[in-house]
Write a protein that holds these residues in place. Sequence first.
Motif, PDB file in Angstrom:
ATOM      1  N   ARG A  56      63.343  48.901  50.212  1.00  0.00           N
ATOM      2  CA  ARG A  56      63.082  49.273  48.600  1.00  0.00           C
ATOM      3  C   ARG A  56      63.994  48.084  47.521  1.00  0.00           C
ATOM      4  O   ARG A  56      62.622  48.188  47.164  1.00  0.00           O
ATOM      5  CB  ARG A  56      64.162  50.315  48.130  1.00  0.00           C
ATOM      6  CG  ARG A  56      64.619  50.621  47.127  1.00  0.00           C
ATOM      7  CD  ARG A  56      65.139  51.929  46.579  1.00  0.00           C
ATOM      8  NE  ARG A  56      65.030  52.784  45.478  1.00  0.00           N
ATOM      9  CZ  ARG A  56      66.074  53.471  44.901  1.00  0.00           C
ATOM     10  NH1 ARG A  56      67.149  53.747  45.286  1.00  0.00           N
ATOM     11  NH2 ARG A  56      65.529  53.717  44.216  1.00  0.00           N
ATOM     12  N   ALA A  57      64.204  47.153  48.286  1.00  0.00           N
ATOM     13  CA  ALA A  57      64.705  45.969  47.915  1.00  0.00           C
ATOM     14  C   ALA A  57      63.351  45.058  47.479  1.00  0.00           C
ATOM     15  O   ALA A  57      62.935  44.512  46.274  1.00  0.00           O
ATOM     16  CB  ALA A  57      66.016  45.475  47.812  1.00  0.00           C
ATOM     17  N   ASP A 102      60.550  45.844  47.739  1.00  0.00           N
ATOM     18  CA  ASP A 102      59.063  46.801  47.453  1.00  0.00           C
ATOM     19  C   ASP A 102      59.377  46.543  45.309  1.00  0.00           C
ATOM     20  O   ASP A 102      59.142  46.250  45.167  1.00  0.00           O
ATOM     21  CB  ASP A 102      59.315  48.154  47.184  1.00  0.00           C
ATOM     22  CG  ASP A 102      58.595  48.753  49.109  1.00  0.00           C
ATOM     23  OD1 ASP A 102      57.902  47.695  49.743  1.00  0.00           O
ATOM     24  OD2 ASP A 102      58.941  49.617  48.884  1.00  0.00           O
ATOM     25  N   TYR A 103      60.702  46.353  45.152  1.00  0.00           N
ATOM     26  CA  TYR A 103      60.999  46.005  43.909  1.00  0.00           C
ATOM     27  C   TYR A 103      60.918  45.436  43.372  1.00  0.00           C
ATOM     28  O   TYR A 103      60.541  44.829  42.360  1.00  0.00           O
ATOM     29  CB  TYR A 103      62.655  46.788  43.456  1.00  0.00           C
ATOM     30  CG  TYR A 103      63.203  46.298  42.503  1.00  0.00           C
ATOM     31  CD1 TYR A 103      62.772  47.040  41.408  1.00  0.00           C
ATOM     32  CD2 TYR A 103      64.151  44.942  42.190  1.00  0.00           C
ATOM     33  CE1 TYR A 103      63.251  46.594  39.545  1.00  0.00           C
ATOM     34  CE2 TYR A 103      64.624  44.636  40.782  1.00  0.00           C
ATOM     35  CZ  TYR A 103      63.396  45.371  40.422  1.00  0.00           C
ATOM     36  OH  TYR A 103      64.673  44.993  38.249  1.00  0.00           O
ATOM     37  N   LEU A 104      61.111  44.475  44.044  1.00  0.00           N
ATOM     38  CA  LEU A 104      60.313  42.566  43.651  1.00  0.00           C
ATOM     39  C   LEU A 104      59.335  42.437  43.524  1.00  0.00           C
ATOM     40  O   LEU A 104      58.842  42.003  42.456  1.00  0.00           O
ATOM     41  CB  LEU A 104      61.835  42.110  44.543  1.00  0.00           C
ATOM     42  CG  LEU A 104      62.843  41.255  44.636  1.00  0.00           C
ATOM     43  CD1 LEU A 104      63.207  40.541  45.112  1.00  0.00           C
ATOM     44  CD2 LEU A 104      63.265  41.097  43.080  1.00  0.00           C
ATOM     45  N   CYS A 105      58.511  43.472  44.296  1.00  0.00           N
ATOM     46  CA  CYS A 105      57.157  43.158  44.184  1.00  0.00           C
ATOM     47  C   CYS A 105      56.364  43.078  43.190  1.00  0.00           C
ATOM     48  O   CYS A 105      55.812  43.139  42.602  1.00  0.00           O
ATOM     49  CB  CYS A 105      56.546  43.650  45.567  1.00  0.00           C
ATOM     50  SG  CYS A 105      56.623  42.420  47.144  1.00  0.00           S
ATOM     51  N   GLY A 106      57.047  44.953  42.746  1.00  0.00           N
ATOM     52  CA  GLY A 106      56.774  45.705  41.350  1.00  0.00           C
ATOM     53  C   GLY A 106      57.387  44.934  40.221  1.00  0.00           C
ATOM     54  O   GLY A 106      56.078  44.660  39.604  1.00  0.00           O
ATOM     55  N   ILE A 107      58.416  44.390  40.316  1.00  0.00           N
ATOM     56  CA  ILE A 107      58.996  43.474  39.129  1.00  0.00           C
ATOM     57  C   ILE A 107      57.737  42.271  38.739  1.00  0.00           C
ATOM     58  O   ILE A 107      56.848  42.200  37.763  1.00  0.00           O
ATOM     59  CB  ILE A 107      59.872  42.587  39.079  1.00  0.00           C
ATOM     60  CG1 ILE A 107      61.078  43.523  39.191  1.00  0.00           C
ATOM     61  CG2 ILE A 107      60.498  41.655  37.940  1.00  0.00           C
ATOM     62  CD1 ILE A 107      61.591  44.748  37.993  1.00  0.00           C
ATOM     63  N   ARG A 114      70.098  44.210  40.268  1.00  0.00           N
ATOM     64  CA  ARG A 114      68.983  45.455  40.982  1.00  0.00           C
ATOM     65  C   ARG A 114      68.925  45.560  42.310  1.00  0.00           C
ATOM     66  O   ARG A 114      68.980  46.394  43.291  1.00  0.00           O
ATOM     67  CB  ARG A 114      67.934  45.937  40.043  1.00  0.00           C
ATOM     68  CG  ARG A 114      67.862  47.161  40.581  1.00  0.00           C
ATOM     69  CD  ARG A 114      66.134  47.990  39.781  1.00  0.00           C
ATOM     70  NE  ARG A 114      67.534  48.581  38.123  1.00  0.00           N
ATOM     71  CZ  ARG A 114      66.506  49.151  37.680  1.00  0.00           C
ATOM     72  NH1 ARG A 114      65.268  49.542  37.465  1.00  0.00           N
ATOM     73  NH2 ARG A 114      67.569  50.108  36.784  1.00  0.00           N
ATOM     74  N   ALA A 115      68.191  44.057  42.650  1.00  0.00           N
ATOM     75  CA  ALA A 115      67.602  44.310  43.952  1.00  0.00           C
ATOM     76  C   ALA A 115      69.151  44.431  45.160  1.00  0.00           C
ATOM     77  O   ALA A 115      69.098  44.694  45.626  1.00  0.00           O
ATOM     78  CB  ALA A 115      67.292  43.089  44.110  1.00  0.00           C
ATOM     79  N   TYR A 141      66.940  41.090  37.493  1.00  0.00           N
ATOM     80  CA  TYR A 141      65.922  41.927  39.195  1.00  0.00           C
ATOM     81  C   TYR A 141      67.115  41.785  39.834  1.00  0.00           C
ATOM     82  O   TYR A 141      66.831  43.166  41.159  1.00  0.00           O
ATOM     83  CB  TYR A 141      64.674  40.960  38.504  1.00  0.00           C
ATOM     84  CG  TYR A 141      63.573  41.149  37.833  1.00  0.00           C
ATOM     85  CD1 TYR A 141      63.984  42.132  36.905  1.00  0.00           C
ATOM     86  CD2 TYR A 141      62.985  39.273  36.869  1.00  0.00           C
ATOM     87  CE1 TYR A 141      62.806  41.946  35.853  1.00  0.00           C
ATOM     88  CE2 TYR A 141      62.249  39.731  35.973  1.00  0.00           C
ATOM     89  CZ  TYR A 141      62.517  40.804  35.437  1.00  0.00           C
ATOM     90  OH  TYR A 141      61.566  40.728  33.318  1.00  0.00           O
ATOM     91  N   TYR A 175      70.657  47.904  45.329  1.00  0.00           N
ATOM     92  CA  TYR A 175      69.987  48.433  46.662  1.00  0.00           C
ATOM     93  C   TYR A 175      70.241  47.686  47.613  1.00  0.00           C
ATOM     94  O   TYR A 175      70.648  49.067  48.434  1.00  0.00           O
ATOM     95  CB  TYR A 175      68.577  48.397  46.839  1.00  0.00           C
ATOM     96  CG  TYR A 175      67.454  48.422  45.473  1.00  0.00           C
ATOM     97  CD1 TYR A 175      68.155  49.540  44.354  1.00  0.00           C
ATOM     98  CD2 TYR A 175      66.393  47.979  44.893  1.00  0.00           C
ATOM     99  CE1 TYR A 175      67.011  50.159  43.567  1.00  0.00           C
ATOM    100  CE2 TYR A 175      65.545  48.345  44.142  1.00  0.00           C
ATOM    101  CZ  TYR A 175      65.898  49.558  43.433  1.00  0.00           C
ATOM    102  OH  TYR A 175      65.723  50.259  42.097  1.00  0.00           O
TER     103      TYR A 175
END
Length: 104
Positions: free
Chosen positions: A59-60, A62-67, A46-47, A43, A50
């Motif tokens: 985007r980073a 949103d990605y962490l919140c999505g995870i 990937r963050a 995780y 970005y």
Amino acid sequence: MKKPKIDINNLREIAWSIWDPLSLGRATSDWRQIEWLDEYDGYMLRAFGYLRNKGDEQRAVDYLCGIETSAMGLRATSEMKDGALETVKALHRYARELRSNRFD
């Protein structure tokens, strides 16, 4: 120009001391002693990607919140977004540090 190598321990420190959405590290004062040390590596990488490639903090976040909501099954809260934002800011500081060290 070649990008500087990422030190995974720097990302782990951010993950365990700032993010840690599952509170797995709360039982110890030293994140390096955590049994599942690599739990958040993918995780964070990937963050970080970005931020490193495009500097895209939103985007980073949103990605962490999505995870947290999709992969971990946690309920979305304002604290979740705040924690993700704090994590991303720390990752961004590290990305800037790597860029500046490239010229040392």
